[in-house]
Design an enzyme around this catalytic site. Structure first.
Site, PDB file in Angstrom:
ATOM      1  N   HIS A  54      47.533 -25.720  14.466  1.00 29.27           N
ATOM      2  CA  HIS A  54      46.462 -26.212  13.611  1.00 29.27           C
ATOM      3  C   HIS A  54      45.097 -25.970  14.259  1.00 29.27           C
ATOM      4  O   HIS A  54      44.164 -25.493  13.613  1.00 29.27           O
ATOM      5  CB  HIS A  54      46.677 -27.704  13.338  1.00 29.27           C
ATOM      6  CG  HIS A  54      45.578 -28.298  12.537  1.00 29.27           C
ATOM      7  ND1 HIS A  54      45.433 -28.044  11.193  1.00 29.27           N
ATOM      8  CD2 HIS A  54      44.549 -29.096  12.892  1.00 29.27           C
ATOM      9  CE1 HIS A  54      44.352 -28.680  10.768  1.00 29.27           C
ATOM     10  NE2 HIS A  54      43.810 -29.329  11.777  1.00 29.27           N
ATOM     11  N   LEU A  56      44.261 -23.786  16.493  1.00 28.16           N
ATOM     12  CA  LEU A  56      43.923 -22.360  16.575  1.00 28.16           C
ATOM     13  C   LEU A  56      43.530 -21.822  15.206  1.00 28.16           C
ATOM     14  O   LEU A  56      42.652 -20.975  15.089  1.00 28.16           O
ATOM     15  CB  LEU A  56      45.115 -21.547  17.103  1.00 28.16           C
ATOM     16  CG  LEU A  56      45.487 -21.741  18.565  1.00 28.16           C
ATOM     17  CD1 LEU A  56      46.784 -21.010  18.893  1.00 28.16           C
ATOM     18  CD2 LEU A  56      44.379 -21.208  19.483  1.00 28.16           C
ATOM     19  N   ASN A 173      31.886 -35.937  27.480  1.00 25.40           N
ATOM     20  CA  ASN A 173      32.112 -36.943  26.436  1.00 25.40           C
ATOM     21  C   ASN A 173      30.987 -37.971  26.411  1.00 25.40           C
ATOM     22  O   ASN A 173      30.476 -38.327  25.345  1.00 25.40           O
ATOM     23  CB  ASN A 173      33.437 -37.669  26.670  1.00 25.40           C
ATOM     24  CG  ASN A 173      34.625 -36.857  26.194  1.00 25.40           C
ATOM     25  OD1 ASN A 173      34.470 -35.913  25.427  1.00 25.40           O
ATOM     26  ND2 ASN A 173      35.809 -37.206  26.649  1.00 25.40           N
ATOM     27  N   ASP A 201      28.956 -45.091  29.578  1.00 29.33           N
ATOM     28  CA  ASP A 201      27.871 -44.802  28.630  1.00 29.33           C
ATOM     29  C   ASP A 201      27.606 -46.031  27.771  1.00 29.33           C
ATOM     30  O   ASP A 201      28.394 -46.980  27.748  1.00 29.33           O
ATOM     31  CB  ASP A 201      28.214 -43.587  27.752  1.00 29.33           C
ATOM     32  CG  ASP A 201      29.383 -43.835  26.818  1.00 29.33           C
ATOM     33  OD1 ASP A 201      29.264 -44.692  25.923  1.00 29.33           O
ATOM     34  OD2 ASP A 201      30.439 -43.181  26.980  1.00 29.33           O
ATOM     35  N   ARG A 220      42.311 -37.922  18.763  1.00 24.44           N
ATOM     36  CA  ARG A 220      40.868 -38.071  18.557  1.00 24.44           C
ATOM     37  C   ARG A 220      40.608 -39.293  17.687  1.00 24.44           C
ATOM     38  O   ARG A 220      41.352 -39.541  16.747  1.00 24.44           O
ATOM     39  CB  ARG A 220      40.306 -36.867  17.832  1.00 24.44           C
ATOM     40  CG  ARG A 220      40.283 -35.609  18.655  1.00 24.44           C
ATOM     41  CD  ARG A 220      40.212 -34.471  17.714  1.00 24.44           C
ATOM     42  NE  ARG A 220      39.706 -33.276  18.332  1.00 24.44           N
ATOM     43  CZ  ARG A 220      40.273 -32.097  18.137  1.00 24.44           C
ATOM     44  NH1 ARG A 220      41.338 -32.004  17.380  1.00 24.44           N
ATOM     45  NH2 ARG A 220      39.774 -31.032  18.712  1.00 24.44           N
ATOM     46  N   LEU A 234      41.531 -32.167  24.151  1.00 17.09           N
ATOM     47  CA  LEU A 234      42.406 -32.067  25.331  1.00 17.09           C
ATOM     48  C   LEU A 234      41.725 -32.575  26.602  1.00 17.09           C
ATOM     49  O   LEU A 234      42.372 -32.719  27.643  1.00 17.09           O
ATOM     50  CB  LEU A 234      42.816 -30.599  25.543  1.00 17.09           C
ATOM     51  CG  LEU A 234      43.703 -29.986  24.460  1.00 17.09           C
ATOM     52  CD1 LEU A 234      43.898 -28.498  24.699  1.00 17.09           C
ATOM     53  CD2 LEU A 234      45.053 -30.691  24.410  1.00 17.09           C
TER      54      LEU A 234
HETATM   55  P1  ADP Z   1      37.395 -34.242  22.688  1.00 21.96           P
HETATM   56  O1  ADP Z   1      37.443 -32.818  23.039  1.00 21.96           O
HETATM   57  O2  ADP Z   1      37.622 -34.515  21.230  1.00 21.96           O
HETATM   58  O3  ADP Z   1      36.225 -34.959  23.264  1.00 21.96           O
HETATM   59  P2  ADP Z   1      38.878 -35.827  24.585  1.00 21.96           P
HETATM   60  O4  ADP Z   1      40.304 -35.793  24.988  1.00 21.96           O
HETATM   61  O5  ADP Z   1      37.863 -35.569  25.641  1.00 21.96           O
HETATM   62  O6  ADP Z   1      38.721 -34.823  23.378  1.00 21.96           O
HETATM   63  O7  ADP Z   1      38.574 -37.250  23.951  1.00 21.96           O
HETATM   64  C1  ADP Z   1      39.464 -37.764  22.972  1.00 21.96           C
HETATM   65  C2  ADP Z   1      38.711 -38.627  21.975  1.00 21.96           C
HETATM   66  O8  ADP Z   1      38.261 -39.822  22.629  1.00 21.96           O
HETATM   67  C3  ADP Z   1      37.450 -37.992  21.425  1.00 21.96           C
HETATM   68  O9  ADP Z   1      37.732 -37.177  20.314  1.00 21.96           O
HETATM   69  C4  ADP Z   1      36.638 -39.211  21.037  1.00 21.96           C
HETATM   70  O10 ADP Z   1      37.049 -39.652  19.755  1.00 21.96           O
HETATM   71  C5  ADP Z   1      37.043 -40.261  22.062  1.00 21.96           C
HETATM   72  N1  ADP Z   1      36.061 -40.412  23.174  1.00 21.96           N
HETATM   73  C6  ADP Z   1      36.129 -39.832  24.390  1.00 21.96           C
HETATM   74  N2  ADP Z   1      35.097 -40.195  25.165  1.00 21.96           N
HETATM   75  C7  ADP Z   1      34.344 -41.037  24.426  1.00 21.96           C
HETATM   76  C8  ADP Z   1      33.135 -41.783  24.676  1.00 21.96           C
HETATM   77  N3  ADP Z   1      32.505 -41.722  25.848  1.00 21.96           N
HETATM   78  N4  ADP Z   1      32.653 -42.565  23.669  1.00 21.96           N
HETATM   79  C9  ADP Z   1      33.307 -42.635  22.466  1.00 21.96           C
HETATM   80  N5  ADP Z   1      34.455 -41.970  22.180  1.00 21.96           N
HETATM   81  C10 ADP Z   1      34.967 -41.180  23.136  1.00 21.96           C
END
Ligand code: ADP
Length: 274
Positions: A54, A56, A173, A201, A220, A234
């Site tokens: 999905h 890709l 993030n 944050d 997510r 990831l």
């Molecule tokens: P992505 O590439 O979607 O950021 P991650 O594995 O890094 O994938 O994070 C997974 C999910 O966690 C993100 O899609 C987001 O919804 C949530 N997330 C990660 N870090 C934060 C943050 N600092 N504040 C709010 N939501 C976050």
């Protein structure tokens, strides 16, 4: 929890029977094999392949669509829209590149574990500043502050490239979710002989029902927002694997409206051999 068993039944050979020889019933022996974990792993593998396909397909569909538009514009001599289509193709090709790299990293981490680590003594301040500097453009554009602190005595004997990747993903993030005028803080500390990294944050936060699944591959909270801002889903799974490969563990604390703190605990903060 429900469990799955594989049952194998075989008749007991006659010569083993002593007391039941007169009976015309055939005694059997059954072997129950608990295959719950096997089934779970199989399910995870199937889900993973479906997710990868999905992920890709999304940028591939865009690349295909914009390539067609590009060709049509070229044929019709509409030069003004060529730039837009080309830029979209490039963005989606870059996205595919990031996704493939994340997948490779994850598979290497899952198969190699500790054996693959090139441990060395890390200069935590220099390393963190380097990552912070590489993201400076995003910080300026989104208008928030970043604070960096390294506690006296905090030491880490670890794989430089991997720890850099942890910082890039966590800060990536935090920068993505930080709101204007707030502070993102990065702190390396020493606690009960563990070297602790905290990335905090003051963004929108995450509601509690998501927290236990956040480190899963492709999980997510807001899929559209993640994809639109270039996320692969990831990043946190990679962070977890890297920290675990170093013998540590990760955790997250968050609530809606009050920001998010990710914590990575690496063992042996003060007694590592250098
Ligand atoms: P992505 O590439 O979607 O950021 P991650 O594995 O890094 O994938 O994070 C997974 C999910 O966690 C993100 O899609 C987001 O919804 C949530 N997330 C990660 N870090 C934060 C943050 N600092 N504040 C709010 N939501 C976050």
């Amino acid at each position: 929890r429900p469990r799955s068993f594989r049952l194998r039944i075989a008749p007991i050979q006659k010569k083993i029977l002593i007391e039941q020889e007169a009976s015309d019933r055939v005694p059997v022996v059954g072997i129950f094999l608990d295959v719950t974990e096997l089934k779970r792993a199989e399910r995870m593998r199937i889900d993973f392949v479906a997710n990868v396909s999905h992920e890709l397909r999304t940028p591939l569909t865009s690349i295909r669509g914009f390539s067609e538009a590009l060709l049509e514009d070229l044929k019709a001599g509409r030069m003004d829209s060529l730039e837009r289509s080309s830029a979209k193709i490039l963005t989606n090709a870059d996205r595919l590149g990031v996704l493939v790299q994340d997948l490779l990293d994850l598979s290497q981490l899952e198969s190699g574990r500790e054996r693959e680590l090139n441990r060395e003594r890390l200069d935590l301040a220099v390393l963190t500043r380097r990552v912070v500097n590489s993201l400076e453009g995003v910080r300026v554009q989104r208008n928030f502050k970043v604070e960096l602190e390294v506690e006296d005595g905090a030491k880490l004997y670890a794989d430089l490239a991997r720890v850099e990747q942890v910082l890039e993903n966590l800060l990536g993030n935090a920068y993505r979710y930080a709101t204007s005028g707030t502070i993102v803080s990065v702190r390396w500390g020493l606690e009960d002989d563990q070297c602790i990294l905290q990335v905090k944050d003051q963004g929108p936060g995450i509601s509690p029902e998501h927290l236990s699944r956040l480190f899963e591959r492709f999980y997510r909270v807001d899929p559209d927002r993640s994809r639109n801002s270039g996320g692969t889903g990831l990043g946190l799974a990679i962070v977890k694997h890297i920290v675990q490969a170093h013998g540590g563990h990760v955790s997250v604390e968050s609530s809606l409206g009050s920001g998010t703190t990710f914590t990575c605990c690496f063992p042996g903060g003060s007694q590592q051999e250098f």
